[in-house]
Design an enzyme around this catalytic site. Structure first.
Site, PDB file in Angstrom:
ATOM      1  N   ASP A   1     -16.564  58.664 -15.868  1.00 13.68           N
ATOM      2  CA  ASP A   1     -17.341  59.824 -15.305  1.00 13.68           C
ATOM      3  C   ASP A   1     -16.817  61.110 -15.706  1.00 13.68           C
ATOM      4  OD1 ASP A   1     -19.248  57.718 -14.299  1.00 13.68           O
ATOM      5  OD2 ASP A   1     -18.275  58.015 -12.394  1.00 13.68           O
TER       6      ASP A   1
ATOM      7  N   ASP B   1     -24.660  56.959  -3.448  1.00  9.62           N
ATOM      8  CA  ASP B   1     -24.780  56.188  -5.051  1.00  9.62           C
ATOM      9  C   ASP B   1     -26.149  56.057  -5.392  1.00  9.62           C
ATOM     10  OD1 ASP B   1     -24.369  54.561  -7.024  1.00  9.62           O
ATOM     11  OD2 ASP B   1     -23.317  53.195  -6.174  1.00  9.62           O
TER      12      ASP B   1
ATOM     13  N   HIS C   1     -15.947  57.290 -11.151  1.00 12.38           N
ATOM     14  CA  HIS C   1     -15.239  56.305 -12.073  1.00 12.38           C
ATOM     15  C   HIS C   1     -14.427  56.969 -13.060  1.00 12.38           C
ATOM     16  CE1 HIS C   1     -19.245  54.444 -10.989  1.00 12.38           C
ATOM     17  NE2 HIS C   1     -18.410  53.226 -11.408  1.00 12.38           N
TER      18      HIS C   1
ATOM     19  N   ASP D   1     -22.000  52.793   0.479  1.00 14.46           N
ATOM     20  CA  ASP D   1     -22.823  53.338  -0.778  1.00 14.46           C
ATOM     21  C   ASP D   1     -24.231  53.667  -0.067  1.00 14.46           C
ATOM     22  OD1 ASP D   1     -20.763  53.967  -2.349  1.00 14.46           O
ATOM     23  OD2 ASP D   1     -21.494  52.681  -3.823  1.00 14.46           O
TER      24      ASP D   1
ATOM     25  N   HIS E   1     -27.836  47.021  -2.509  1.00 15.25           N
ATOM     26  CA  HIS E   1     -27.145  45.470  -2.957  1.00 15.25           C
ATOM     27  C   HIS E   1     -27.323  44.644  -2.042  1.00 15.25           C
ATOM     28  CE1 HIS E   1     -23.678  47.704  -5.643  1.00 15.25           C
ATOM     29  NE2 HIS E   1     -25.000  48.034  -5.929  1.00 15.25           N
TER      30      HIS E   1
ATOM     31  N   ASP F   1     -31.353  52.455  -7.062  1.00 15.32           N
ATOM     32  CA  ASP F   1     -30.354  53.695  -6.791  1.00 15.32           C
ATOM     33  C   ASP F   1     -31.336  54.854  -6.355  1.00 15.32           C
ATOM     34  OD1 ASP F   1     -28.272  52.058  -6.922  1.00 15.32           O
ATOM     35  OD2 ASP F   1     -27.674  52.834  -8.796  1.00 15.32           O
TER      36      ASP F   1
ATOM     37  N   GLU G   1     -23.274  48.821  -0.079  1.00 12.27           N
ATOM     38  CA  GLU G   1     -24.246  49.541  -0.752  1.00 12.27           C
ATOM     39  C   GLU G   1     -25.632  48.953  -0.170  1.00 12.27           C
ATOM     40  OE1 GLU G   1     -24.121  50.925  -4.522  1.00 12.27           O
ATOM     41  OE2 GLU G   1     -26.289  50.410  -4.970  1.00 12.27           O
TER      42      GLU G   1
ATOM     43  N   GLU H   1     -16.752  45.995  -3.531  1.00 13.88           N
ATOM     44  CA  GLU H   1     -18.187  46.263  -3.298  1.00 13.88           C
ATOM     45  C   GLU H   1     -19.241  45.313  -3.771  1.00 13.88           C
ATOM     46  OE1 GLU H   1     -19.647  50.124  -4.755  1.00 13.88           O
ATOM     47  OE2 GLU H   1     -21.451  49.617  -4.926  1.00 13.88           O
TER      48      GLU H   1
ATOM     49  N   ASP I   1     -31.772  47.303  -9.493  1.00 18.38           N
ATOM     50  CA  ASP I   1     -30.883  48.349  -8.689  1.00 18.38           C
ATOM     51  C   ASP I   1     -31.574  49.746  -8.929  1.00 18.38           C
ATOM     52  OD1 ASP I   1     -29.141  49.271  -7.079  1.00 18.38           O
ATOM     53  OD2 ASP I   1     -27.413  48.684  -8.171  1.00 18.38           O
TER      54      ASP I   1
HETATM   55  C1  XUL Z   1     -23.597  49.730  -9.399  1.00 16.43           C
HETATM   56  C2  XUL Z   1     -22.748  50.398  -8.206  1.00 16.43           C
HETATM   57  C3  XUL Z   1     -21.608  51.229  -8.720  1.00 16.43           C
HETATM   58  C4  XUL Z   1     -20.203  51.292  -7.750  1.00 16.43           C
HETATM   59  C5  XUL Z   1     -19.170  51.733  -8.297  1.00 16.43           C
HETATM   60  O1  XUL Z   1     -24.703  49.107  -8.704  1.00 16.43           O
HETATM   61  O2  XUL Z   1     -23.093  50.541  -7.012  1.00 16.43           O
HETATM   62  O3  XUL Z   1     -22.061  52.535  -9.146  1.00 16.43           O
HETATM   63  O4  XUL Z   1     -20.690  51.876  -6.491  1.00 16.43           O
HETATM   64  O5  XUL Z   1     -18.692  51.158  -9.538  1.00 16.43           O
HETATM   65 CO    CO Z   2     -22.416  51.625  -5.239  1.00 13.83          CO
END
Ligand code: XUL
Ligand code: CO
Length: 438
Positions: free
Chosen positions: A105, A340, A102, A297, A272, A310, A269, A233, A308
């Site tokens: 970042d 991700d 991003h 992702d 998600h 991650d 993702e 996304e 989330d």
């Molecule tokens: C948030 C997410 C983000 C996107 C990019 O849940 O997945 O990191 O991948 O903005």
């Molecule tokens: Co993501």
């Protein structure tokens, strides 16, 4: 470049499944040819800048636990450069082909919009220089339109048109930078594009605003000749109670509404999908069938937690099914597999980032190899085809093609007095088939 926190680590190499080394790939043999091309080109792994270089271990209940040298610098632009040096050193060690970021970042937010834009271009020039001596390329860039309080009520869907304009301006520059760095995709995750309560929200206006923003993105892509893919996304919730890009099916309906279904694909993702009440493979198969499978992702959530988390993937079974559907879809094209995913709050050492990626890479590679075998054997696909074989009869083809009006279908069925018999779906047999390959 000076010393980075990864300088002492040699490049992670493929050592084979017999290896007991903690810092080696055991399944990811990047040069191994599978289904006609090297694994590296199928999997197209990417390191996510935000989780690996920015995340500091803080959570709603506790302070940062992960302290990297650049996080303590007072000069924000110098900190960004030190972070970039460490990032490219991490890419060197992991020897993965792509990264993602991003704007926030790689650069600090400025005091003003203009300063933020200047910072972005300065730092992306720095990244361009780093890329000259690196093998790692840019899978995608994106804009962080969710962290700063100005985006509290959304970016494109904010009630305040100035936030819309601010967001459009930021996206424009992020697209310029992504193109400059040779990015293969540009991603839009609707960070706060959703609502907390309908009491203060006009759904109608917000969806129109979102459609306008995406149309602007597509127009600008063509104007600057960006050859990469534009990806949305999906995510059903978090940070807002209801996120507009709920899942693939919802996104497709939105794209159709604004005539963008041939311009925009999805970045899916794993967690998600879970939050939306789907499996990862459901989302992959749905996107593939709709012709909008873009990129992945890669991560996992925790089925016991509704948020989330991650985490890096560890479940071979579910990853194998996901990879099978990627293969059935003909691969990811210009997309890739972006980690991700972040290390846990107690994983405070730089080395933890290596273990995390090595585990994720090997998990995906192993799943891909298994899925490739299932694909090559063809038995699973044959059994599915056989289940639908009746549709190959000319009269049934005509029925599906809309060439038979309802009364003709009725006449034919009544004349034959058809009496369809239940047939087994053979689920357990198919589960055993997968297990035989695992
Ligand atoms: C948030 C997410 C983000 C996107 C990019 O849940 O997945 O990191 O991948 O903005
Ligand atoms: Co993501």
């Amino acid at each position: 470049m000076g010393q980075s926190i990864f300088s002492s680590f040699p490049v992670v190499e493929y050592k084979g499944t017999e290896s007991t080394s903690d810092l080696a790939y055991r399944w990811y043999d990047a040069d191994r040819t599978v289904l006609g091309k090297p694994l590296r080109e199928h999997l197209r792994f990417a390191v996510a800048y935000w989780h690996s270089l920015v995340m500091n271990g803080s959570d709603p209940f506790g302070a940062p636990t992960i302290n990297r040298p650049w996080m303590n610098r007072t000069d924000a632009m110098q900190a960004a450069q030190d972070k970039a040096d460490a990032a490219f050193d991490l890419f060197r060690v992991l020897d993965l082909p792509f990264y993602t970021f991003h704007d926030r970042d790689i650069t600090p937010d400025g005091e003003t919009l203009r300063e933020s834009i200047t910072n972005l271009h300065t730092m992306s020039d720095y990244l361009a220089k780093k890329m000259e001596s690196s093998k790692t390329r840019l899978l995608w860039g994106t804009a962080n339109l969710f962290s700063h309080p100005r985006f509290m009520s959304g970016a494109a869907t904010n009630p305040d048109p100035e936030v819309f304009a601010y967001s459009a301006t930021t996206i424009k520059h992020c697209m310029d930078v992504t193109k400059k760095l040779g990015g293969e995709n540009y991603v839009l995750w609707g960070g706060r594009e959703g609502y907390e309560t309908l009491l203060n929200t006009s759904l109608k206006r917000e969806l129109e605003q979102m459609g306008r923003m995406l149309t602007l993105v597509v127009e600008y892509k063509h104007k600057i000749g960006f050859s990469g893919q534009i990806l949305l996304e999906p995510k059903p919730k978090e940070p807002t109670v209801h996120q507009y890009d709920f899942d693939t099916a919802t996104v497709f309906g939105f794209l159709k509404r604004f005539g963008l279904e041939n311009e925009v694909k999805v970045n899916l993702e794993a967690n998600h999908a879970l939050l939306a009440g789907h499996t990862f493979e459901h989302e992959i198969a749905t996107a593939a069938d709709l012709g909008i499978l873009g990129s992945l992702d890669i991560n996992r959530g925790d089925p016991l937690l509704g948020w989330d988390t991650d985490q890096f993937p560890t479940d071979l079974y579910s990853m194998t099914l996901a990879m099978y559907h990627v293969i059935q879809a003909g691969g990811l094209g210009r997309g890739g597999m972006n980690f991700d995913a972040k290390v846990r709050r107690q994983s405070t050492e730089p080395e933890d980032l290596l273990h995390a990626h090595i585990g994720g890479v090997d998990m995906c590679a192993r799943a891909f190899l298994i899925a490739a075998k299932i694909h090559e054997e063809g038995r699973l696909a044959d059994i599915v085809d056989e289940r639908y074989a009746g549709w190959n009869l000319p009269e049934n083809k005509a029925m599906l093609a809309g060439k038979e009006p309802p009364e003709a279908i009725a006449a034919r069925s009544e004349e034959r007095n058809i009496n369809p018999q239940p047939r087994s779906g053979r689920q357990e047999q198919l589960e055993n088939l997968i297990n035989r390959h695992l």
